[in-house]
Scaffold this motif. Sequence first.
Motif, mmCIF file in Angstrom:
data_model
loop_
_atom_site.group_PDB
_atom_site.id
_atom_site.type_symbol
_atom_site.label_atom_id
_atom_site.label_comp_id
_atom_site.label_asym_id
_atom_site.label_seq_id
_atom_site.Cartn_x
_atom_site.Cartn_y
_atom_site.Cartn_z
ATOM 1 N N ARG A 140 21.601 37.685 92.669
ATOM 2 C CA ARG A 140 20.255 37.138 92.863
ATOM 3 C C ARG A 140 19.334 37.685 91.786
ATOM 4 O O ARG A 140 19.092 38.885 91.722
ATOM 5 C CB ARG A 140 19.737 37.510 94.249
ATOM 6 C CG ARG A 140 18.325 37.015 94.534
ATOM 7 C CD ARG A 140 17.960 37.259 95.985
ATOM 8 N NE ARG A 140 16.611 36.790 96.289
ATOM 9 C CZ ARG A 140 16.084 36.746 97.508
ATOM 10 N NH1 ARG A 140 16.807 37.164 98.552
ATOM 11 N NH2 ARG A 140 14.864 36.297 97.714
ATOM 12 N N TYR A 151 20.075 32.152 93.201
ATOM 13 C CA TYR A 151 20.697 32.857 94.323
ATOM 14 C C TYR A 151 22.118 32.350 94.425
ATOM 15 O O TYR A 151 22.353 31.152 94.605
ATOM 16 C CB TYR A 151 19.927 32.574 95.610
ATOM 17 C CG TYR A 151 20.374 33.371 96.817
ATOM 18 C CD1 TYR A 151 19.617 34.426 97.289
ATOM 19 C CD2 TYR A 151 21.548 33.054 97.495
ATOM 20 C CE1 TYR A 151 20.009 35.159 98.407
ATOM 21 C CE2 TYR A 151 21.957 33.778 98.601
ATOM 22 C CZ TYR A 151 21.183 34.828 99.051
ATOM 23 O OH TYR A 151 21.577 35.558 100.150
ATOM 24 N N PHE A 162 15.544 32.554 101.185
ATOM 25 C CA PHE A 162 15.534 31.952 99.848
ATOM 26 C C PHE A 162 15.594 30.433 99.994
ATOM 27 O O PHE A 162 16.648 29.869 100.242
ATOM 28 C CB PHE A 162 16.732 32.445 99.031
ATOM 29 C CG PHE A 162 16.577 32.251 97.543
ATOM 30 C CD1 PHE A 162 16.102 33.275 96.749
ATOM 31 C CD2 PHE A 162 16.906 31.050 96.943
ATOM 32 C CE1 PHE A 162 15.962 33.109 95.379
ATOM 33 C CE2 PHE A 162 16.782 30.868 95.583
ATOM 34 C CZ PHE A 162 16.302 31.904 94.787
#
Length: 499
Positions: A140, A151, A162
């Motif tokens: 990430r 990610y 996320f």
Amino acid sequence: MTRVTVNEPAIQEIDWHKVPREVACSRPDWFAAWVTRDDPPALQYQVFEHIAYIANIVTRAIRKGKGRLIINLPPQHGKSLFLCRWLVVWILEHWPDLRIVSASYSKDLIYGHSSFARDQFDQRQELNTSLKHDNKAVGRWNTHTGLGGLYSTTIGGAISGFSMDVGLVDDPYKDWADAWSPATRRKVKQWFDSAFYTRKQENTTMIILHTRWHPDDLSGYLLKDHPDDWQLIRLPAIAEQGDPMRRYIGSPLCPQLHTLESLMGNKQSQGIWDAVYQQDPKGLGDDALYKHFSETRNVSDTVLLNYDLPLHISIDFNKRPGSHMLIGQYDKDADMITTVDEIYGDRWDTIQIMRDFTDRWWPQNCKHKSFSEINVFGDSAGRSESIYTSDSGYRIMQRVLQPLGVPVYKRVPKKAPDIIDSVLATNDALSDINGQVHWLIHPRCKKLIRDLREVMPDEYGKPDKDADFTLTHASDAERYRVHRIRPLRINEPSGRVNV
């Protein structure tokens, strides 16, 4: 049909030093070629025709937003390099605030993609986007804006905290066996719906790319059952009628990577060829298990014993409905398997079926001539000892056959072959990719013929033994023999399918 190339008919001949930055950066394939123009020749990105075709569609989808793309390509045609590496770099170079989620079956694979993209921003001075120095972990990382980034996760992994503007799923299955596992397919679907899909925003574009393995793999699920409207980009290894790139029928997708000759070298199993190379997984589960069987082609009353060849006996040990024996031969020079007779009795055990062979069949067929040897085939389970007699099935066979005075050789593997492998080998013997028959059966083998005609696959693509307990036994016996004699060996992608 007039052959039409995609966009730039001589794109591979372009001198990218002469292309203005704003032109080269207008689409991801050109961008990759322009960025690597001064790299060593082996590292310079090549824009192949099929990549240019995909890039056109992907560029429009990213710019417009809300795209839903499924891209099916044969293995080793550059899909991951372009879509999971250079596309990521291109997106974040243009829109450094965008958040990208990328997923695959393998942590090593997905982290490799992530490291590649991260290193471009770290090492190439001509790029405007840079990395946030306190957040550069391979799994990430963020761009200098602190908002956008990548990610990376595995199929089944969490994506908590996320949200995504662009979602990429590359190779959700490890191999053929993985894709044919109902449990794995359910896991992939559940992860997609509950984890991946829930991270989308209003304008999120999702791109699913993988080689097809099964009719109900992730691509199949999304096209048939998912509520969104998915656009399919299906590019088979060898062009068919109605090719989306308007290639000539029979032309390879990318001759610079794989010539027609090299592709045809993999064309041995129709089921694997259709799925893995042509991206059209008819699969083992669509109809009868032995789909290459044809009574017109494979059944003939001209099948005779050849006393110059060894005699083959294949057996399936079973108490209910009873053991099955098939009798045949193999002519190596002609590459032809034959099955000339079968022996079966209701609930017959090994001793009963062997006594029928030695007391009835052998005198009828070997009154004037005999065979140089007898080869015995079957399941490795026949090695197990009976809890009542401490005898294995093969030990019983050896003892009963000994008085015939003919050498007996056991052709049984220590470990049973993979069932899917042996089914594929059986179908190939029934009729190979070129329509050649390598197995002829006498019509007196009624149980075997019924099996080959009626046995259906279960959800794993294996013989369904629960549908009718009287089926599968004769075909199982011969399946062991066929696989032992001529196993199917295919040069499959990345060594991931070994049949």
